[in-house]
Enzyme design. Sequence first.
Site, PDB file in Angstrom:
ATOM      1  N   ASN A  11      29.561   7.883  24.507  1.00 25.34           N
ATOM      2  CA  ASN A  11      29.149   9.038  25.295  1.00 25.34           C
ATOM      3  C   ASN A  11      27.645   9.184  25.093  1.00 25.34           C
ATOM      4  O   ASN A  11      27.195   9.713  24.077  1.00 25.34           O
ATOM      5  CB  ASN A  11      29.923  10.258  24.779  1.00 25.34           C
ATOM      6  CG  ASN A  11      29.536  11.540  25.474  1.00 25.34           C
ATOM      7  OD1 ASN A  11      28.613  11.571  26.281  1.00 25.34           O
ATOM      8  ND2 ASN A  11      30.240  12.606  25.145  1.00 25.34           N
ATOM      9  N   ARG A  94      31.883   7.490  28.824  1.00 28.41           N
ATOM     10  CA  ARG A  94      31.817   8.741  29.576  1.00 28.41           C
ATOM     11  C   ARG A  94      30.680   8.583  30.586  1.00 28.41           C
ATOM     12  O   ARG A  94      29.531   8.342  30.216  1.00 28.41           O
ATOM     13  CB  ARG A  94      31.483   9.889  28.638  1.00 28.41           C
ATOM     14  CG  ARG A  94      31.364  11.185  29.365  1.00 28.41           C
ATOM     15  CD  ARG A  94      30.970  12.285  28.434  1.00 28.41           C
ATOM     16  NE  ARG A  94      31.151  13.570  29.090  1.00 28.41           N
ATOM     17  CZ  ARG A  94      31.027  14.715  28.463  1.00 28.41           C
ATOM     18  NH1 ARG A  94      30.756  14.744  27.195  1.00 28.41           N
ATOM     19  NH2 ARG A  94      31.190  15.840  29.114  1.00 28.41           N
ATOM     20  N   HIS A 182      32.703  18.450  33.184  1.00 22.12           N
ATOM     21  CA  HIS A 182      33.569  18.648  32.012  1.00 22.12           C
ATOM     22  C   HIS A 182      35.009  18.213  32.297  1.00 22.12           C
ATOM     23  O   HIS A 182      35.956  18.695  31.674  1.00 22.12           O
ATOM     24  CB  HIS A 182      33.587  20.130  31.552  1.00 22.12           C
ATOM     25  CG  HIS A 182      32.355  20.535  30.800  1.00 22.12           C
ATOM     26  ND1 HIS A 182      31.707  21.711  31.027  1.00 22.12           N
ATOM     27  CD2 HIS A 182      31.640  19.902  29.849  1.00 22.12           C
ATOM     28  CE1 HIS A 182      30.643  21.795  30.237  1.00 22.12           C
ATOM     29  NE2 HIS A 182      30.579  20.695  29.520  1.00 22.12           N
ATOM     30  N   ARG A 242      20.540  25.850  29.366  1.00 27.98           N
ATOM     31  CA  ARG A 242      20.535  25.807  30.842  1.00 27.98           C
ATOM     32  C   ARG A 242      20.776  27.192  31.429  1.00 27.98           C
ATOM     33  O   ARG A 242      21.537  27.974  30.867  1.00 27.98           O
ATOM     34  CB  ARG A 242      21.626  24.846  31.342  1.00 27.98           C
ATOM     35  CG  ARG A 242      21.268  23.386  31.146  1.00 27.98           C
ATOM     36  CD  ARG A 242      22.438  22.482  31.504  1.00 27.98           C
ATOM     37  NE  ARG A 242      23.010  21.866  30.329  1.00 27.98           N
ATOM     38  CZ  ARG A 242      24.159  21.167  30.311  1.00 27.98           C
ATOM     39  NH1 ARG A 242      24.841  21.007  31.410  1.00 27.98           N
ATOM     40  NH2 ARG A 242      24.594  20.637  29.191  1.00 27.98           N
ATOM     41  N   GLU A 380      37.518  14.921  24.245  1.00 31.85           N
ATOM     42  CA  GLU A 380      37.132  14.076  25.378  1.00 31.85           C
ATOM     43  C   GLU A 380      37.225  12.587  25.023  1.00 31.85           C
ATOM     44  O   GLU A 380      37.582  11.763  25.861  1.00 31.85           O
ATOM     45  CB  GLU A 380      35.702  14.437  25.810  1.00 31.85           C
ATOM     46  CG  GLU A 380      35.638  15.817  26.451  1.00 31.85           C
ATOM     47  CD  GLU A 380      34.300  16.498  26.315  1.00 31.85           C
ATOM     48  OE1 GLU A 380      33.809  16.624  25.169  1.00 31.85           O
ATOM     49  OE2 GLU A 380      33.732  16.922  27.329  1.00 31.85           O
TER      50      GLU A 380
END
Length: 396
Positions: A11, A94, A182, A242, A380
């Site tokens: 990832n 990913r 996500h 963000r 994940e």
Amino acid sequence: MTKTPVALTLNAGSSSLKFALYDISGTPVELASGLVDSIGSTPRLKADFGAAAPSLKRDLTAAEARDHVSALNTALSELRQKFPNAKASVVGHRVVHGGPVYAEPVEITAEVLEELRRFSPFAPIHQPHNLAGVEAAMAAFPDALQVACFDTAFHRSHPKVNDVFALPREYYDKGVRRYGFHGLSYDYISGELKRLAPLVHDGRVIVAHLGNGASMCGMIGGHSIASTMGFTALDGLPMGTRTGQIDPGVIFYLVQQEGMSIDEVRQLFYSKSGLLGLSGLSNDMRTLEAAGTVEANEAIDYFVFRIRRELGGLAAALGGLDALVFCGGIGENSRLIRERVCEGMGWIGLELDRERNARNDTLISTEMSRARILVVPTNEELVIARAGTRLLESAA
Ligand code: ADP
């Protein structure tokens, strides 16, 4: 001696590389996981090797992690030392953006790689790093199956009304759509709900993935109906650094009146805003909870307010609510945020059990609560390892 088949998951973020290793001789079992962060500046390696070796934390030299390729090679040399009998049969990546095309994980061929490069302008901060990781892994493991798992894929089930912006139609055709992100996390949570609470899984569920990046997803029967992120991973909830949702008119103002360049605005929105910008202190929720300053509290207030607003909006999109699930670093660990999100939410059927919440139980709603509230740790990496193993089996 026969080697153990393993899946490596990668990832690659803008300045970090997360990795994990799974024994895939049966159902995937994690052997190791770790992270190289601050690649290109002051890199560090953190890794956990399970029972195979003591965990590791060390500063790396600039040469050991000058870029993602050298960081991967440094991580691999540790893994090879600790697991000399492992053979990487599959490497799962990913990849943030699968564009309008990919709704499932896919084997990465030269043509697929080319197509994924075309999606880089949709995710300029993430996609090029993801693909650099793919190329580095292809060079390191030329015989392994390389698999891409997309953050956008889970949301391809969005109905069209939730896939469009109100722009002239030609932009939709060019790929300007509400993708959602996500997805690997939501996929994992959907699978866990099916296992833990099948009736909940089949109903109307809102999952709040609250980490450094944060978003929410409304699902019915385990399929994504709506999510808070859109064209990029900037929309929706405020995050560590963000902005989350912002009036696009602010961009015109910053460029025209403040004289900022588009790159400066991008930097402001992605890296200096959110919890960090509002608190003037930190992007880290633990630090903000401990700080108790007016500014830190205002940042927390805004974070909670936006989650509650989106909760109402997503519940309307689902036609009601059967369960709310918290995951991600904040969702899994912060009692305070869960409590504040659920406060006074009886009107939507949510009633938090404070003791269960304080104990970090899986089920944190009261027995009387019409909708359930759950805390489910996400994973994940495991979704990537499972997808890689599945594709490996179907290729055999
Ligand atoms: P990423 O999106 O980078 O994977 P994580 O899911 O690891 O991020 O979440 C990181 C966030 O979780 C940070 O803001 C961190 O402060 C927060 N967090 C972790 N543990 C706690 C805790 N016990 N209480 C409050 N916040 C926490």
